[in-house]
Design an enzyme around this catalytic site. Structure first.
Site, PDB file in Angstrom:
ATOM      1  CD  GLU A  34      -2.846   1.165   2.384  1.00 19.43           C
ATOM      2  OE1 GLU A  34      -2.902   0.186   3.161  1.00 19.43           O
ATOM      3  OE2 GLU A  34      -3.570   2.166   2.469  1.00 19.43           O
ATOM      4  NE  ARG A  75       3.553  -7.474  10.388  1.00 16.81           N
ATOM      5  CZ  ARG A  75       2.925  -6.816   9.437  1.00 16.81           C
ATOM      6  NH1 ARG A  75       1.855  -7.333   8.865  1.00 16.81           N
ATOM      7  NH2 ARG A  75       3.341  -5.642   9.042  1.00 16.81           N
ATOM      8  CE  LYS A  92       3.264   0.136   4.933  1.00 18.06           C
ATOM      9  NZ  LYS A  92       2.177   0.074   3.973  1.00 18.06           N
TER      10      LYS A  92
END
Ligand code: ATP
Ligand code: MG
Length: 551
Positions: free
Chosen positions: A36, A262, A272
């Site tokens: 994204e 992850r 983020k």
């Protein structure tokens, strides 16, 4: 040594792919990396990039770069550009043009209409709080919305009006009609479209309704004929919704989603939101601050693409939660630079040496090897003069035997040059040594003296006349606890000593070092020429040894 090519250990995803190929489920392998564009890529993304692009490479398939851009308020073209740059820098090529989920907005809209026509989606006017309450909890089933049974015809009309901008943000949304009692919360009539009067970096003001991630992602995968859609474990439950959407629209391709864990890395944060806070609140100098775990930060710190790819290979791919040691990342760049970086001398905390028996106006050009055990890397010219700089910490008036550096009345070797002996020194009003007066032995260049004298140690130096002033930035870990994300206030564990700036002096050959190139400052560490600073500036990439683990 065997001359077999090292084969990377397989992982559960590669095993699935092997089986799919064997059983003819797929003939070609097609993956994608779907960031994204709402931040810079970090080392966690690098794991996903190496996995997706690596699989495509190894199986003769292709990997798409697709921006998952359904959230216009948080996204920005700068992020798009930095992400493309970082993926290329890591050494990967995406298939064809860069793709955007927003390329598919028209098709996504049509699939939403298809769901409405099948009685599988409806426009809901409940406000957010009501919707949240009616969704229920993990132990309580949800309650059907009063709008759930609106007719197909009316829903088509309402959705048309949504698209035409006739409703305000938050006034209504389109929901999939699935199961308000599902044990998977994501299946309780998830929102698939919402109203947003936002300018989009790709589609401008063309749309005022935007599809949600869960609806967009699976359809984009199907449109692109992705065979294996690899994502992180937090999407495990969402796989039900992924499959539901694909099963209920008329699209031929049947991509499958697989989840892996992850990457979490010690002494840093990889969320983020937290990284954005570090930048916007000026805890670091920007996204590419060399302390940041971003690809841009690692690059500016001196990490090479190969070292990051090697790290991703070493950590592997599993479904297990993990917190990887920072020393593992550091070992990868140390191993790389140890072999590849040229050597040079730099003094970080200079004090002056005067060699009293060396002629005042003489400069001798010495030749020093660029690498101690790789002759192919050649030599460089190092000027030697009467006045030199050495590290303040390399001199003591007196010391015990453990101190193998310069001491009054004792001899050391100047690296790549002569033996010197310290005779006397001067200090300033604060008691700091400023100058050490020495004598050198001209018969010790590249050899020990004939009388069998041995130097106690070797120290590095730079000619005072020919050395070049340089700013040397000593970077260390950004946080002083292994898992800052687990703290109540992660900012409280920022390491106050994560950057120490030295005004040093470096040998003249370093003035020509290319920006971004790595070098070993002998006895000090691995550094790279900074890419931003105007003046000669070096960033410490990593120390010579793993001092954190030793602690
Ligand atoms: P956001 O909260 O904005 O969704 P994100 O970290 O998931 O953040 P994306 O841009 O959606 O960011 O991530 C792109 C891809 O990278 C996704 O497939 C995601 O699963 C993967 N990815 C993100 N963070 C990590 C990580 N720490 N380890 C491995 N893969 C990651
Ligand atoms: Mg994400």
């Amino acid at each position: 040594m065997s001359d077999e090519i090292a084969v990377r250990p397989s992982n559960f995803i590669r095993q699935i792919i092997d089986k799919d190929l064997q059983q003819g489920v797929h003939e070609t392998i097609q993956t994608r990396f779907p960031p994204e564009p709402n931040g810079y890529l970090h080392i966690g993304h690098a794991k996903s990039i190496c996995l997706n692009f690596g699989i495509a490479q190894d199986y003769n398939g292709t990997c798409n770069l697709r921006f998952d851009d359904t959230n216009p308020e948080k996204e920005d073209i700068d992020y798009v550009n930095s992400i493309m740059n970082d993926v290329s820098w890591l050494g990967f090529n995406w298939d064809g043009e860069v793709r955007y989920s927003s390329n598919y907005f028209e098709q996504l809209h049509d699939y939403a209409v298809e769901l409405i026509e099948k009685g599988l989606a409806y426009v809901d006017f409940s406000d957010q709080d009501t919707m949240r309450e009616m969704r229920g909890t993990l132990t309580q089933p949800g309650i059907n919305s009063p709008y759930r049974d609106t007719s197909v015809a009316e829903n088509i009309e309402l959705f048309t009006k949504m698209r035409a901008g006739e409703f305000n943000e938050g006034e209504c949304c389109l929901r999939a009609k699935i199961d308000m009692a599902s044990s998977f919360m994501c299946m309780r009539d998830p929102v698939i479209y919402r109203v947003r009067f936002a300018h989009h970096h790709q589609t401008g003001d063309q749309w005022c309704i935007y599809p949600m991630y869960d609806f967009t992602h699976c359809i984009s995968d199907a449109i692109e004929n992705i065979s294996h859609s690899l994502c992180t474990l937090e999407f495990q439950d969402n796989r039900r919704l992924y499959d539901w959407v694909i099963d209920n629209i008329s699209i031929a391709s049947q991509p499958r989603q697989y989840e892996f864990s992850r990457l979490n890395l010690e002494y840093t944060v990889l969320s983020k939101r937290k990284l954005i806070d570090l930048v916007t609140d000026h805890h670091v100098s920007g996204w590419d601050d060399p302390r940041m775990p971003t690809v841009a930060g690692l690059r500016r710190r001196g990490y090479t693409p190969a070292s990051i790819r090697e790290f991703c290979a070493r950590i592997g791919v599993t479904k297990m939660d993990n917190l990887v040691e920072m020393s593992m990342l550091e070992a990868c760049i140390r191993d790389d630079l140890n072999v590849n970086a040229p050597r040079a001398m730099a003094v970080l905390d200079p004090i002056k040496i005067v060699i009293e028996n060396y002629p005042e106006d003489q400069t001798e050009i010495l030749h020093a090897p660029n690498h101690p055990n790789d002759e192919s890397k050649g030599t460089r010219e190092v000027p030697f003069t009467r006045e030199l700089y050495i590290e303040a910490e390399d001199f003591r008036e007196s010391a015990n035997k453990k101190f193998k550096r310069l001491v009054i009345d004792k001899e050391v070797r100047l690296r790549n040059a002569y033996f010197i002996k310290a005779n006397r020194f001067e200090q300033d009003a604060q008691g700091n040594v400023t100058t050490v007066y020495c004598t050198y032995d001209p018969d010790t260049l590249g050899k020990d003296p004939a009388d069998g004298r041995k130097a106690k140690g070797v120290i590095h130096w730079v000619s005072a006349q020919h050395g070049v002033p340089a700013e040397i930035r000593l970077y260390d870990r950004l946080f002083n606890v292994p898992n800052p994300a687990a703290e109540d206030d992660y900012l409280a564990s920022l390491n106050p000593d994560s950057l120490v700036i030295k005004q040093g002096v470096v040998e003249p050959s370093l003035a020509n070092l290319a920006v971004g190139e790595g070098v070993q400052f002998e006895r000090t560490g691995y550094f790279c020429r900074d890419s931003e600073a105007q003046n000669l500036t070096f960033n410490r990439t990593v120390g010579l040894r793993d001092t954190w683990s030793e602690k």
